[in-house]
Scaffold this active site. Structure first.
Site, short mmCIF file in Angstrom:
data_model
loop_
_atom_site.label_atom_id
_atom_site.label_comp_id
_atom_site.label_asym_id
_atom_site.label_seq_id
_atom_site.Cartn_x
_atom_site.Cartn_y
_atom_site.Cartn_z
N ALA A 115 0.85 -1.19 0.00
CA ALA A 115 0.00 0.00 0.00
C ALA A 115 0.89 1.24 0.00
O ALA A 115 1.31 1.71 -1.05
CB ALA A 115 -0.96 -0.03 1.19
N CYS A 116 1.19 1.76 1.17
CA CYS A 116 1.90 3.04 1.26
C CYS A 116 3.35 2.98 0.79
O CYS A 116 3.84 3.95 0.22
CB CYS A 116 1.79 3.59 2.67
#
Length: 186
Positions: A115-116
């Protein structure tokens, strides 16, 4: 060799190593220890450490889950960037912070890999930064119940594809904690 002019410096970017983000993460303690080693090394070598902290409807700003893990403590003079999206650059002050430090090369660690970390790596690269991922200093939680590969496979795949990432005028790559050479990346 960043495409950003007059940005010869390197920074360690520590993304979302927060209680609620890494509580159930794959090899959490080993990854946090590796990040701690890198933070110490960066500080000793005078390399800026920039912290990124996520908040959203599931991770309330100011809550215990939102706080950076107790094993890591941002220094008083080290920038802390608050974000609400996966890409640490999106609607934040990160670009302003890095520009002010003359940074064109990022060494990226933290969570969540899929994700990040992924979003921030691609966001940095697309904006002209050189971006190095520390392969044993990022992690993710188990999302197999929703069809994702196991965390070790997500991490291995990310390390593999980032090793071969390429674009004109920029460098990318994946290194192990023990191989990080801040002087060699600037």
């Amino acid at each position: 060799m960043t495409t950003l002019e007059n940005r010869p410096n390197t920074a360690l970017l520590v993304v979302d190593v927060q209680n609620g983000v890494v509580a159930g993460a794959h090899e959490r303690d080993a990854v946090v220890a590796n990040i701690g080693c890198l933070v110490g090394k960066a500080r000793r070598e005078g390399i800026p450490v920039v912290w990124v902290q996520h908040s959203d409807e599931h991770l309330a700003s100011g809550s215990d889950d939102w706080r950076i893990v107790p094993e890591l403590t941002p220094g008083g003079a080290e920038p802390l960037v608050e974000k609400n999206y996966g890409d640490s650059f999106e609607a934040t002050i990160l670009e302003t912070v890095l520009s002010g430090l003359g940074v064109g090369q990022l060494v990226v660690v933290g969570a969540q890999t899929d994700a990040c970390i992924r979003s921030t790596l691609h966001g940095a690269f697309a904006r002209g930064y050189d971006a190095t991922l520390v392969g044993d200093a990022h992690t993710t939680e188990d999302q197999t119940a929703w069809g994702a590969p196991s965390p070790d496979q997500v991490i291995a795949h990310t390390n593999l594809y980032w090793t071969y990432q390429a674009a004109p005028g920029r460098t990318a790559g994946t290194v192990a904690t023990r191989e990080v050479d801040f002087a060699g990346t600037s």
